[in-house]
Design a protein around this motif. Structure first.
Motif, mmCIF file in Angstrom:
data_model
loop_
_atom_site.group_PDB
_atom_site.id
_atom_site.type_symbol
_atom_site.label_atom_id
_atom_site.label_comp_id
_atom_site.label_asym_id
_atom_site.label_seq_id
_atom_site.Cartn_x
_atom_site.Cartn_y
_atom_site.Cartn_z
ATOM 1 N N ALA A 62 0.835 -1.208 0.000
ATOM 2 C CA ALA A 62 0.000 0.000 0.000
ATOM 3 C C ALA A 62 0.869 1.256 0.000
ATOM 4 N N ARG A 63 1.970 1.215 0.736
ATOM 5 C CA ARG A 63 2.830 2.416 0.815
ATOM 6 C C ARG A 63 3.517 2.690 -0.522
ATOM 7 N N GLN A 64 3.890 1.624 -1.250
ATOM 8 C CA GLN A 64 4.497 1.821 -2.574
ATOM 9 C C GLN A 64 3.475 2.458 -3.522
ATOM 10 N N ARG A 65 2.233 1.973 -3.463
ATOM 11 C CA ARG A 65 1.176 2.534 -4.319
ATOM 12 C C ARG A 65 0.914 4.002 -3.975
ATOM 13 N N LEU A 66 0.904 4.290 -2.697
ATOM 14 C CA LEU A 66 0.646 5.663 -2.251
ATOM 15 C C LEU A 66 1.680 6.624 -2.841
ATOM 16 N N GLY A 67 2.911 6.128 -3.035
ATOM 17 C CA GLY A 67 4.009 6.951 -3.540
ATOM 18 C C GLY A 67 3.725 7.624 -4.879
ATOM 19 N N TRP A 68 2.927 6.972 -5.736
ATOM 20 C CA TRP A 68 2.660 7.584 -7.050
ATOM 21 C C TRP A 68 1.191 7.938 -7.282
ATOM 22 N N ASP A 71 -1.064 13.441 -4.451
ATOM 23 C CA ASP A 71 -0.099 14.515 -4.159
ATOM 24 C C ASP A 71 0.151 14.624 -2.655
ATOM 25 N N ASP A 72 -0.945 14.518 -1.865
ATOM 26 C CA ASP A 72 -0.831 14.638 -0.403
ATOM 27 C C ASP A 72 -1.646 13.560 0.261
ATOM 28 N N PHE A 73 -1.212 13.132 1.442
ATOM 29 C CA PHE A 73 -1.964 12.107 2.164
ATOM 30 C C PHE A 73 -1.815 12.330 3.663
ATOM 31 N N ASP A 74 -2.953 12.276 4.348
ATOM 32 C CA ASP A 74 -2.959 12.432 5.800
ATOM 33 C C ASP A 74 -3.537 11.133 6.372
ATOM 34 N N GLU A 75 -2.677 10.277 6.894
ATOM 35 C CA GLU A 75 -3.104 8.941 7.353
ATOM 36 C C GLU A 75 -3.959 9.025 8.619
ATOM 37 N N GLN A 76 -4.968 8.130 8.685
ATOM 38 C CA GLN A 76 -5.841 8.086 9.868
ATOM 39 C C GLN A 76 -5.944 6.654 10.381
ATOM 40 N N ARG A 116 -4.152 17.341 -7.200
ATOM 41 C CA ARG A 116 -4.354 18.642 -7.870
ATOM 42 C C ARG A 116 -5.515 19.433 -7.261
ATOM 43 N N GLY A 117 -5.505 19.590 -5.969
ATOM 44 C CA GLY A 117 -6.500 20.415 -5.295
ATOM 45 C C GLY A 117 -7.818 19.723 -5.004
ATOM 46 N N GLN A 118 -7.995 18.505 -5.476
ATOM 47 C CA GLN A 118 -9.248 17.767 -5.256
ATOM 48 C C GLN A 118 -9.110 16.882 -4.013
ATOM 49 N N HIS A 119 -9.985 17.077 -3.035
ATOM 50 C CA HIS A 119 -9.896 16.328 -1.785
ATOM 51 C C HIS A 119 -10.796 15.089 -1.821
ATOM 52 N N ARG A 263 -1.695 1.664 -14.397
ATOM 53 C CA ARG A 263 -1.231 2.392 -13.208
ATOM 54 C C ARG A 263 -0.739 3.802 -13.540
ATOM 55 N N GLN A 264 -0.053 3.909 -14.681
ATOM 56 C CA GLN A 264 0.527 5.202 -15.058
ATOM 57 C C GLN A 264 -0.557 6.255 -15.270
ATOM 58 N N ASP A 265 -1.801 5.815 -15.538
ATOM 59 C CA ASP A 265 -2.893 6.759 -15.823
ATOM 60 C C ASP A 265 -3.864 6.915 -14.645
ATOM 61 N N GLU A 266 -3.636 6.171 -13.566
ATOM 62 C CA GLU A 266 -4.629 6.144 -12.480
ATOM 63 C C GLU A 266 -4.830 7.512 -11.807
ATOM 64 N N LYS A 267 -3.727 8.181 -11.533
ATOM 65 C CA LYS A 267 -3.826 9.453 -10.805
ATOM 66 C C LYS A 267 -4.687 10.466 -11.577
ATOM 67 N N THR A 268 -4.403 10.602 -12.880
ATOM 68 C CA THR A 268 -5.164 11.544 -13.716
ATOM 69 C C THR A 268 -6.616 11.096 -13.851
ATOM 70 N N THR A 269 -6.828 9.782 -13.991
ATOM 71 C CA THR A 269 -8.203 9.273 -14.141
ATOM 72 C C THR A 269 -9.022 9.543 -12.880
#
Ligand SMILES: [Zn+2]
Length: 282
Positions: A62-68, A71-76, A116-119, A263-269
């Motif tokens: 999970a931590r490797q996936r979180l890396g890409w 942009d920001d992550f606040d773990e709970q 990109r600013g989306q929460h 995977r390379q397109d997941e963030k934008t999608t």
């Protein structure tokens, strides 16, 4: 007889030299794609860990996936872990080993994320933590993720990966399916978006509950998605099942999956889809 003895010596020497050669080659030098059989040099793997030929996404933490992924992550709820409700033999040691290996207290990473600013609220299940099995702590963390997202009016993105219910926690583990599904229903009733990304493998009780309840269901190329394993199905129905029955691509053809995403397109999608989800934006 002489020839046989010579052959025997030759074979023994060959085995010895092969073993010596093996010892010099590090076992982690390359990996074979389990889907298309391509051999990939480990040094050619980038952060996404995908097959360059068929785009299959190898199982990553999970931590490797979180890396890409964001942009920001606040773990709970990082402190939540199982209390071994059945005193199952060997389970505490297994938990401790998985915790040491993954840097997680249980099989899911949850928190608030931003692209990109989306929460949004984000959960990533970890297939390297006891096969991403659904235990009491996993279930509680995912339930809290949905409850908090409902209160804060945030969409939820959940990357699923699981071998199913955690057998060491018995019925307590199965109850998590209903508990999470209830939290998902309340989130949906509040008119909020739930986006699922099915990763390899998503099976068992996770597929039978919250992995199939998304408003939009994405899947990674060639991810195994199903309920029971191939052998169990074949023994039950006394028939051979097609080789690709539980492939994400087959699920797409039959309407269970909306889109296959590399995977390379997941963030934008994710970011694009959240634009329609009414989430909070900076
Ligand atoms: Zn491949």
């Amino acid at each position: 007889m002489q020839l046989y003895k010579r052959l025997k010596t030759l074979t023994a020497n060959h085995i010895k030299s092969d073993r010596q050669a093996d010892a010099k080659v590090p076992s982690d030098l390359w990996r074979k794609c389990p889907k298309c059989g391509t051999t990939i040099l480990t040094k050619e793997f980038d952060q996404y860990a995908t097959c360059p030929h068929c785009h299959y996404g190898f199982r990553i933490s999970a931590r490797q996936r979180l890396g890409w992924l964001v942009d920001d992550f606040d773990e709970q709820d990082s402190e939540l872990s199982s209390n071994d409700p059945l005193n199952f033999p060997g389970y505490p040691a297994k938990l401790k080993q998985a915790q040491g290996k993954t840097g997680l207290n249980d099989a899911v990473l949850t928190g608030r994320a931003r692209i990109r600013g989306q929460h949004f609220a984000l959960g990533i299940m970890d297939p390297t933590f006891i096969m991403g099995s659904l235990g009491t702590a996993t279930g509680e963390k995912i339930t809290r993720l949905f409850e908090r997202a409902t209160q804060e009016r945030l969409p939820v993105v959940l990357c699923t990966a699981s071998g199913g219910a955690r057998m060491q926690e018995g019925i307590n583990s199965l109850m998590q399916m209903a508990k999470i599904s209830n939290a998902v229903a309340q989130h949906a009733a509040a008119g909020l978006l739930y986006l699922v990304i099915l990763t390899d493998p998503t099976t068992g009780g996770v597929t039978a509950s919250f992995a199939m309840q998304g408003d939009i269901t994405l899947a990674e190329p060639h991810a195994l998605v199903g309920f029971a394993g191939r052998r169990v199905i074949e023994q039950t129905i006394h028939q051979k099942i097609p080789a690709d029955l539980q492939d994400a691509e087959n699920l797409l053809r039959h309407g269970f999956v909306d889109r296959i995403v590399r995977r390379q397109d997941e963030k934008t999608t994710i970011w694009q889809l959240l634009q329609y989800g009414g989430g909070q934006h900076d």
